[in-house]
Design a protein around this motif. Structure first.
Motif, mmCIF file in Angstrom:
data_model
loop_
_atom_site.group_PDB
_atom_site.id
_atom_site.type_symbol
_atom_site.label_atom_id
_atom_site.label_comp_id
_atom_site.label_asym_id
_atom_site.label_seq_id
_atom_site.Cartn_x
_atom_site.Cartn_y
_atom_site.Cartn_z
ATOM 1 N N GLU A 186 7.290 9.001 7.646
ATOM 2 C CA GLU A 186 6.458 7.940 7.227
ATOM 3 C C GLU A 186 5.442 7.453 8.239
ATOM 4 O O GLU A 186 5.455 7.678 9.241
ATOM 5 N N MET A 243 -4.108 1.774 13.071
ATOM 6 C CA MET A 243 -2.703 1.899 12.946
ATOM 7 C C MET A 243 -2.681 2.767 11.586
ATOM 8 O O MET A 243 -1.726 3.357 11.278
ATOM 9 N N HIS A 266 2.428 2.251 9.773
ATOM 10 C CA HIS A 266 2.259 0.972 9.438
ATOM 11 C C HIS A 266 3.169 0.427 8.329
ATOM 12 O O HIS A 266 4.078 1.199 7.672
ATOM 13 N N GLY A 267 2.820 -0.852 7.945
ATOM 14 C CA GLY A 267 3.827 -1.624 6.985
ATOM 15 C C GLY A 267 2.964 -1.631 5.565
ATOM 16 O O GLY A 267 2.208 -0.579 5.400
ATOM 17 N N SER A 268 3.337 -2.557 4.919
ATOM 18 C CA SER A 268 3.116 -2.455 3.483
ATOM 19 C C SER A 268 1.647 -3.135 3.397
ATOM 20 O O SER A 268 1.039 -3.307 2.039
ATOM 21 N N ALA A 269 1.022 -3.548 4.317
ATOM 22 C CA ALA A 269 -0.232 -4.287 4.289
ATOM 23 C C ALA A 269 -0.608 -4.909 3.215
ATOM 24 O O ALA A 269 -1.541 -4.693 2.371
ATOM 25 N N PRO A 270 0.049 -6.190 2.775
ATOM 26 C CA PRO A 270 -0.251 -6.919 1.655
ATOM 27 C C PRO A 270 -1.405 -7.526 1.596
ATOM 28 O O PRO A 270 -2.040 -7.939 0.625
ATOM 29 N N ASP A 271 -2.489 -7.687 2.828
ATOM 30 C CA ASP A 271 -3.615 -8.211 2.766
ATOM 31 C C ASP A 271 -4.650 -7.267 1.876
ATOM 32 O O ASP A 271 -5.504 -7.708 1.675
ATOM 33 N N LEU A 289 15.393 0.111 4.934
ATOM 34 C CA LEU A 289 14.923 0.909 5.628
ATOM 35 C C LEU A 289 15.971 1.327 6.933
ATOM 36 O O LEU A 289 16.162 2.420 7.171
ATOM 37 N N GLU A 311 13.410 -4.847 4.096
ATOM 38 C CA GLU A 311 13.558 -4.006 5.448
ATOM 39 C C GLU A 311 15.139 -3.646 5.513
ATOM 40 O O GLU A 311 15.331 -2.570 6.146
ATOM 41 N N ILE A 336 0.766 -1.370 0.088
ATOM 42 C CA ILE A 336 -0.095 0.153 0.040
ATOM 43 C C ILE A 336 0.854 1.154 -0.058
ATOM 44 O O ILE A 336 0.391 2.430 0.147
ATOM 45 N N ASN A 356 -6.045 3.185 4.214
ATOM 46 C CA ASN A 356 -6.331 4.724 4.873
ATOM 47 C C ASN A 356 -4.991 5.443 4.934
ATOM 48 O O ASN A 356 -3.839 5.287 5.116
ATOM 49 N N ALA A 364 5.935 2.541 2.494
ATOM 50 C CA ALA A 364 6.237 1.149 3.300
ATOM 51 C C ALA A 364 6.955 0.325 2.501
ATOM 52 O O ALA A 364 7.020 0.309 1.221
ATOM 53 N N VAL A 365 7.735 -0.622 3.098
ATOM 54 C CA VAL A 365 8.607 -1.846 2.339
ATOM 55 C C VAL A 365 8.158 -2.979 3.028
ATOM 56 O O VAL A 365 7.673 -3.211 4.046
ATOM 57 N N GLY A 366 8.327 -3.984 1.893
ATOM 58 C CA GLY A 366 8.100 -5.415 2.386
ATOM 59 C C GLY A 366 7.093 -6.030 1.891
ATOM 60 O O GLY A 366 6.040 -5.301 1.230
ATOM 61 N N GLY A 367 6.920 -7.421 1.948
ATOM 62 C CA GLY A 367 5.644 -8.149 1.570
ATOM 63 C C GLY A 367 6.193 -9.585 1.284
ATOM 64 O O GLY A 367 7.249 -9.855 1.138
HETATM 65 P P1 NAD Z 1 1.047 -3.815 8.431
HETATM 66 O O1 NAD Z 1 1.331 -2.554 9.244
HETATM 67 O O2 NAD Z 1 1.437 -3.933 7.022
HETATM 68 O O3 NAD Z 1 -0.317 -4.402 8.588
HETATM 69 C C1 NAD Z 1 -0.977 -4.787 9.914
HETATM 70 C C2 NAD Z 1 -2.670 -4.676 9.591
HETATM 71 O O4 NAD Z 1 -3.108 -3.340 9.596
HETATM 72 C C3 NAD Z 1 -3.205 -5.245 8.307
HETATM 73 O O5 NAD Z 1 -4.365 -6.177 8.621
HETATM 74 C C4 NAD Z 1 -3.396 -4.320 7.436
HETATM 75 O O6 NAD Z 1 -4.212 -4.457 6.427
HETATM 76 C C5 NAD Z 1 -3.757 -3.150 8.357
HETATM 77 N N1 NAD Z 1 -3.037 -1.683 7.710
HETATM 78 C C6 NAD Z 1 -1.930 -1.322 7.865
HETATM 79 N N2 NAD Z 1 -1.957 -0.071 7.572
HETATM 80 C C7 NAD Z 1 -3.139 0.090 6.997
HETATM 81 C C8 NAD Z 1 -3.839 1.336 6.327
HETATM 82 N N3 NAD Z 1 -2.843 2.451 6.018
HETATM 83 N N4 NAD Z 1 -5.311 1.430 6.096
HETATM 84 C C9 NAD Z 1 -5.916 0.179 6.654
HETATM 85 N N5 NAD Z 1 -5.150 -0.829 7.062
HETATM 86 C C10 NAD Z 1 -3.909 -0.817 7.415
HETATM 87 O O7 NAD Z 1 2.134 -5.051 9.332
HETATM 88 P P2 NAD Z 1 2.209 -6.375 8.954
HETATM 89 O O8 NAD Z 1 1.300 -7.119 8.034
HETATM 90 O O9 NAD Z 1 2.959 -6.998 10.141
HETATM 91 O O10 NAD Z 1 3.425 -6.531 7.786
HETATM 92 C C11 NAD Z 1 3.329 -6.445 6.489
HETATM 93 C C12 NAD Z 1 4.623 -6.241 5.761
HETATM 94 O O11 NAD Z 1 5.060 -4.696 6.112
HETATM 95 C C13 NAD Z 1 5.858 -6.978 6.241
HETATM 96 O O12 NAD Z 1 6.774 -7.175 5.104
HETATM 97 C C14 NAD Z 1 6.562 -6.084 7.091
HETATM 98 O O13 NAD Z 1 8.177 -6.359 7.300
HETATM 99 C C15 NAD Z 1 6.553 -4.463 6.411
HETATM 100 N N6 NAD Z 1 6.437 -3.713 7.383
HETATM 101 C C16 NAD Z 1 7.083 -2.545 7.063
HETATM 102 C C17 NAD Z 1 7.292 -1.229 7.632
HETATM 103 C C18 NAD Z 1 7.765 0.130 7.144
HETATM 104 O O14 NAD Z 1 7.858 0.097 6.194
HETATM 105 N N7 NAD Z 1 8.085 1.080 8.035
HETATM 106 C C19 NAD Z 1 6.637 -1.295 9.183
HETATM 107 C C20 NAD Z 1 5.977 -2.567 9.579
HETATM 108 C C21 NAD Z 1 5.934 -3.599 8.731
#
Ligand code: NAD
Length: 354
Positions: A273, A256, A276-281, A92, A89, A13, A289, A73-76
Motif C-alpha cells: 500500500e 508523501m 499516504h491516507g485517503s486524502a479527503p481534501d 486495516l 481504520e 483517493i 499522485n 487507503a481507508v478512512g475519511g
Molecule cells: P493523508 O495522507 O490522507 O493526507 C495528508 C496530505 O497529503 C493531504 O493534504 C493530502 O491531500 C496529501 N496527499 C496524500 N496522499 C496524496 C497523493 N497520493 N497525492 C497527492 N496528495 C496526497 O493523511 P490525513 O489527511 O491525515 O488522513 C486522511 C484520512 O486517511 C484519515 O481518515 C486517516 O485516518 C486516513 N489514513 C489512512 C491510512 C491508510 O489507509 N493506510 C494512512 C493514513 C491516514
C-alpha cells in the motif's frame, strides 16, 4: 495456477490511485507472461456503508487465500465520529492481524527531478536509497495500557522471537541490496532495547557475518537521517521508533504521494500500500499522485512474486515519467500545469512500453 491478488481500493483517493496501480500491474504481468488473478473486495468506510463492518468476512477470507493484497487507503470524515462503534481504520488493523504481517518495509529513494520538493539541500539527497524495516506487531503500541485520572502507563515488551524474525527479514533484504544493516534502539536506557541489541549482535555474528552491522541509538538515528541519509542501506528498528523515523525519512523524497510500503509475514506474503491516507481534501478530483501505489505494485512484484527485474522496470518507468516532466499537483511548482492521476498512470505505462 494463477497467482491470486486481492485488490482493496478503500476510501477517498484509494480507488483513484488503485485503478492506476492495477493498470500497471496488469500491463507488467502481460509483458512478463505472469498469470495473475485480481479479485476486488471492500474494506474501510466503503465496507461499513455496504455491510456495517470495516473488514467483512468475505474480505477476510479473500485476504487469507490471496498471495498478496494491494490496498488503496481507508478512512475519511464521513466515518470519523469518535463515538462511532465501527471505524474504517479498524479494518486495516484487522487485515494486518489476519495476514500475520510483522515487518513493515518503507523504501525511501531520492531522484534529482524531485530534489526541489524536499526540504533538504540537494547535495544531502544525492544517492539516498534507504529501506526502513519497522517491527509492526509488538512493542509499546500493543502492550498493556492503563489510565487513572492523574496517572497512566503503556507497557513496552518484546520477546527474543519477535526481535529475531524482523531482524532476519532485514538481514535477508540487505543481502539483496548493499549488504549493510543499521539497527536502531535505545539500549542506554530501555531494557527492551538492551534485549534488542544483544539479540542483534548474536544473530549477526552467528548467521549474517557477511553483512556490515551498525547499531545506533534512536536519537542519533533521527539526526543522522538528516545529516548523512545516503550512508544508510537497511535500517531496522522496533515499532514506535520505526513509526517516527519512517515519517521523518519520508520527507527526504519530497512528497508523501511518492512513497510505497510493504508489510510482510514469515513467508513474505504481503500487504502492499502507499504510505499516504485517503486524502479527503483532494478525493474525487482525479488529481492524486498514483506513484506511491504504482511503486507499491513494484514491491509486490519484488517481494511476493519474486520478480525483481520487473519491479526494477516499474520503478525506472515511474522516475523516467517524472524526469520527462509529467507531475501531479503535489510534485509541481505552484502555478504550473499538472497532470491528472490518469495522465500520470498513462505516462508510467508509456515508459514501461506497455
Ligand atoms: P493523508 O495522507 O490522507 O493526507 C495528508 C496530505 O497529503 C493531504 O493534504 C493530502 O491531500 C496529501 N496527499 C496524500 N496522499 C496524496 C497523493 N497520493 N497525492 C497527492 N496528495 C496526497 O493523511 P490525513 O489527511 O491525515 O488522513 C486522511 C484520512 O486517511 C484519515 O481518515 C486517516 O485516518 C486516513 N489514513 C489512512 C491510512 C491508510 O489507509 N493506510 C494512512 C493514513 C491516514
Amino acid at each position: 495456477m494463477a497467482t491470486l491478488i486481492a485488490v482493496l481500493a478503500g476510501d477517498g483517493i484509494g480507488p483513484e490511485v488503485t485503478a492506476e496501480g492495477v493498470r500497471v500491474l496488469e500491463a507488467a504481468a502481460a509483458l512478463a507472461g505472469l498469470n495473475l488473478e485480481l479479485r476486488e473486495a471492500l474494506i474501510g468506510g466503503a465496507a461499513i456503508d455496504a455491510c456495517g463492518e470495516p473488514f467483512p468476512g468475505e474480505t477476510r477470507a479473500l485476504c487469507r487465500e490471496a498471495d498478496a493484497v494491494l490496498l488503496g487507503a481507508v478512512g475519511g470524515p464521513k466515518w470519523s465520529d469518535p463515538e462511532a462503534s465501527v471505524r474504517p481504520e479498524q479494518g486495516l488493523l484487522d487485515l494486518r492481524a489476519a495476514m500475520g504481517v510483522f515487518a513493515n518495509l518503507r523504501p525511501v529513494k531520492t531522484v534529482p527531478a524531485l530534489y526541489a520538493a524536499s526540504p533538504l539541500r540537494a547535495e544531502l539527497l544525492e544517492g539516498v536509497d534507504i529501506l526502513v524495516v519497522r517491527e509492526l506487531t509488538g512493542g509499546i503500541y500493543f502492550g498493556r495500557k492503563h489510565r487513572e485520572v492523574d496517572w497512566a502507563e503503556d507497557v513496552c515488551s518484546y520477546s527474543k522471537e519477535e526481535i529475531e524474525r524482523v531482524l532476519r527479514i532485514a538481514a535477508e533484504l540487505a543481502r539483496e541490496r548493499r549488504r549493510k544493516v543499521t539497527s536502531v534502539d535505545k539500549a542506554n536506557v530501555l531494557e527492551t532495547s538492551r534485549l534488542w541489541r544483544s539479540v542483534t549482535d548474536r544473530l549477526f555474528a552467528s548467521e549474517y557475518d557477511d553483512l556490515e552491522l551498525e547499531t545506533i541509538l534512536v536519537d542519533a538515528a533521527a539526526m543522522h537521517l538528516l545529516s548523512r541519509p545516503a550512508d544508510f542501506d537497511v535500517l531496522v528498528t522496533e515499532n514506535m521508533f520505526g513509526d517516527i523515523l519512517t515519517d521523518e525519512a519520508s520527507m527526504l523524497s519530497g512528497s508523501m504521494g511518492m512513497l510505497p510500503s510493504a508489510s510482510l509475514n514469515a513467508e513474505r506474503r504481503g500487504l502492499f500500500e502507499p504510505i499516504h491516507g485517503s486524502a479527503p481534501d483532494i478525493a474525487g478530483q482525479g488529481i492524486a499522485n498514483p506513484c506511491g501505489m504504482i511503486l507499491s505494485v513494484a514491491l509486490l512484484l519484488r517481494y511476493t512474486l519474486k520478480q525483481p527485474a520487473l519491479a526494477d522496470e516499474i520503478e525506472r518507468a515511474v522516475y523516467a515519467a517524472i524526469a520527462a516532466g509529467t507531475r501531479t499537483r503535489d510534485l509541481s511548482a505552484a502555478g504550473t500545469q499538472s497532470a491528472s492521476t490518469r495522465q500520470m498512470g498513462d505516462a508510467v505505462l508509456e515508459q514501461l512500453g506497455a
